[in-house]
Write an enzyme that holds these catalytic residues in place. Structure first.
Site, short mmCIF file in Angstrom:
data_model
loop_
_atom_site.label_atom_id
_atom_site.label_comp_id
_atom_site.label_asym_id
_atom_site.label_seq_id
_atom_site.Cartn_x
_atom_site.Cartn_y
_atom_site.Cartn_z
N GLY A 52 0.77 -1.24 0.00
CA GLY A 52 0.00 0.00 0.00
C GLY A 52 0.80 1.28 0.00
O GLY A 52 0.73 2.09 -0.92
N GLU A 117 -6.50 4.93 2.48
CA GLU A 117 -6.79 3.54 2.80
C GLU A 117 -7.80 3.48 3.94
O GLU A 117 -8.19 4.51 4.49
CB GLU A 117 -5.50 2.80 3.18
CG GLU A 117 -4.52 2.70 2.02
CD GLU A 117 -3.27 1.90 2.34
OE1 GLU A 117 -3.17 1.37 3.47
OE2 GLU A 117 -2.40 1.78 1.47
N HIS A 256 -5.33 -9.51 8.06
CA HIS A 256 -5.63 -8.64 6.92
C HIS A 256 -6.91 -9.12 6.25
O HIS A 256 -7.07 -10.32 6.02
CB HIS A 256 -4.48 -8.63 5.91
CG HIS A 256 -4.56 -7.47 4.97
ND1 HIS A 256 -5.47 -7.41 3.93
CD2 HIS A 256 -3.85 -6.31 4.91
CE1 HIS A 256 -5.32 -6.27 3.28
NE2 HIS A 256 -4.34 -5.59 3.85
N ARG A 297 -9.32 -2.38 9.78
CA ARG A 297 -9.07 -3.72 9.25
C ARG A 297 -9.74 -4.84 10.05
O ARG A 297 -10.28 -5.78 9.48
CB ARG A 297 -7.55 -3.98 9.22
CG ARG A 297 -6.86 -3.28 8.09
CD ARG A 297 -5.38 -3.57 8.12
NE ARG A 297 -4.73 -2.98 6.96
CZ ARG A 297 -3.42 -2.98 6.76
NH1 ARG A 297 -2.64 -3.54 7.67
NH2 ARG A 297 -2.90 -2.44 5.68
N HIS A 358 -1.55 -11.24 9.21
CA HIS A 358 -0.80 -10.24 8.44
C HIS A 358 0.26 -9.52 9.25
O HIS A 358 1.40 -9.38 8.80
CB HIS A 358 -1.79 -9.23 7.87
CG HIS A 358 -1.14 -8.13 7.07
ND1 HIS A 358 -0.30 -8.39 6.00
CD2 HIS A 358 -1.21 -6.77 7.19
CE1 HIS A 358 0.12 -7.24 5.50
NE2 HIS A 358 -0.40 -6.25 6.20
N ARG A 393 -3.56 -2.15 13.93
CA ARG A 393 -2.72 -1.16 13.24
C ARG A 393 -3.51 -0.42 12.17
O ARG A 393 -4.21 -1.03 11.36
CB ARG A 393 -1.51 -1.84 12.61
CG ARG A 393 -0.63 -0.92 11.81
CD ARG A 393 0.61 -1.62 11.32
NE ARG A 393 0.32 -2.71 10.40
CZ ARG A 393 0.13 -2.56 9.11
NH1 ARG A 393 0.15 -1.35 8.56
NH2 ARG A 393 -0.10 -3.61 8.33
#
Length: 477
Positions: A52, A117, A256, A297, A358, A393
């Protein structure tokens, strides 16, 4: 196997060749001898896989929203001081990276181009196509190779640290990290320093150092489905547990939401958060949208898992129908090519996606200077936990956080080196018999790590239940 004169010494030993390890090395002065080791090839680190981008504080007006976005994504369990340090250091880090030749996307007028994002309230993410991690890491590696004081060794596995007893102020006994025990192949340039041989034929080498930096990545190798390289098995955590080096929140593990679904074994291919940030939508088995894709996420991942359960399917679908074909083939060119390899043309049809392990938000506990509770041992990057991410995160904070706190580790070592406290000439007696069976040793580390994760999870659940009970009692009163 050697005479006592033949020992490996270095001023700083950095375990890991990702962005944290390389940037830390570059931030150390030329008069220090720096050694960087990698468990596999130098390029086989998760930093290379980051698609990303990397966050940057755009201007002073962006600070409050960037801080809030990070805290909200982390369920407000973040260390506020760490978040503040990361955000305020971001512009300097980006300037540094550009100086090393990192080619971030630009607008027509030459200004930096930002994308958005999930869980970001505004575009603040710099990127290079969909291989930002590879662009940054490769540029740092090129720069490291220009410095004669930095020495790189690959295919070196840390099996333990060397702990030395010392005396500090007021003649109080203490301890420090005086280096590591490494396993190398018989043809390694380090094999000449070997003191023993393991059952698998590898050579056991003590590597002495004034300071050791753990920058050895996450724990994806402990999981069947992960976006990480399988050799990243959290060895530093197992070693930490053996030496009473504190961990923090090891159960904070990020899933993720979107990896390309495949029945093949091996590392899961990540579909970047940026795809959803630029308009990608998630669809159920009936091709109907079922979630706000820009939520944090963990929320999106849970929604996907719930939808899979409801639909009775092993995946959901990700559609890029709202993204221009030209954008897919430029910004997301590597994702486009990987999808084609797997039989999907993402410019014309949705692709199957599934959540996978992830990122590791927990880790070896460190302070604002990346110091552990063991003298002369630092940790940065995914191995460490300074609390910046909280429980979850925020997208594209990983590369930034790694770089910021790697630089701080270097700065602290430089300050400490002005007053040399310990003598590297003192050789520590090591019992090499315990490194004879490396398979069993790493199996023991794995069990210790998984046990620590489970104990931390139970502790957090117990604390959450206690808090809910207190709230309930308060409301009743």
């Amino acid at each position: 196997m050697n005479d006592s004169e033949n020992k490996f010494f270095t001023d700083v030993l950095i375990v890991g060749s990702g962005v944290a390890g390389l940037y830390c090395a570059l931030k150390l002065p030329e008069n220090l001898n720096v050694t960087v080791i990698s468990k596999e090839a130098l390029e086989d680190c998760d930093s290379y896989l980051a698609q990303g981008g990397i966050c940057m504080l755009k201007n002073d007006e962006d600070y409050d929203s960037y801080f809030e976005d990070t805290m909200r994504a982390g369920h407000y369990l973040n260390n506020k001081e760490s978040v503040d340090i990361m955000i305020r250091s971001s512009q300097h880090v980006i300037k540094d990276l550009i100086g090393y030749g990192v080619d971030f996307e630009r607008n027509e007028d030459g200004s930096l181009k930002f994308t958005r994002e999930g869980a970001h309230s505004t575009p603040r993410i710099l990127f290079h196509e969909d291989i930002t991690g590879k662009e940054i890491t490769s540029r740092l590696l090129e720069e490291v190779k220009k410095h004669s004081n930095i020495h790189l060794y690959n295919h070196v596995t840390m099996t333990d640290i060397i702990e030395q007893k010392i005396t500090v102020k007021n003649n109080q006994p203490s301890r420090r990290c005086a280096g590591i025990i490494a396993s190398v192949a018989a043809d390694s340039p380090l094999a000449g320093y070997a003191e023993a041989e393991a059952d698998d034929g590898s050579m056991i080498v003590p590597m002495y150092a004034e300071n050791v930096v753990w920058a050895c990545g996450g724990i994806g190798g402990l999981y069947e489905h992960s976006t990480n390289y399988p050799h990243l098995t959290g060895d530093a955590l197992g070693i930490a547990l053996n030496h009473e080096v504190e961990l923090l929140d090891p159960d904070y593990i990020q899933i993720h939401p979107t990896t390309l679904y495949s029945t093949a074994k091996g590392r899961s291919f990540l579909i970047s958060e940026s795809v959803r940030g630029e308009g990608g939508i998630l669809l159920n088995k009936d091709k109907k949208r079922f979630v706000n894709e820009l939520l944090p996420r963990d929320v999106v991942a849970n929604a996907i898992l719930e939808q899979m359960k409801k639909d009775g399917t092993p995946h959901v679908w990700l559609s890029m129908e709202n993204i221009k074909e030209s954008e897919i083939k430029t910004h997301f060119c590597h994702i486009y090519q990987e999808c084609l390899k797997n039989g999907y043309d993402c410019t014309k049809e949705p692709i199957p996606v599934v959540p996978a392990q992830h990122y590791f938000m927990g880790g070896v506990k460190v302070d604002r200077w990346s110091k552990t509770n063991l003298s002369c041992l630092y940790a940065c990057g995914e191995t460490s936990c300074n609390g910046v991410h909280g429980k979850n995160r925020l997208a594209s904070n990983s590369l930034l956080e790694s770089l910021v706190f790697a630089a701080r580790a270097a700065a602290h070592m430089v300050e400490e080196s002005k007053e040399k406290k310990y003598s590297s000439a003192e050789i520590v007696k090591v019992d090499y018999k315990k490194y004879k069976d490396l398979h069993s040793l790493f199996g023991m580390y794995r069990e210790k790590i998984l046990d620590a994760i489970e104990r931390s999870r139970e502790n957090h659940e117990r604390n959450n239940n206690d808090a809910e009970c207190r709230q309930s009692d308060s409301a009743s009163a």
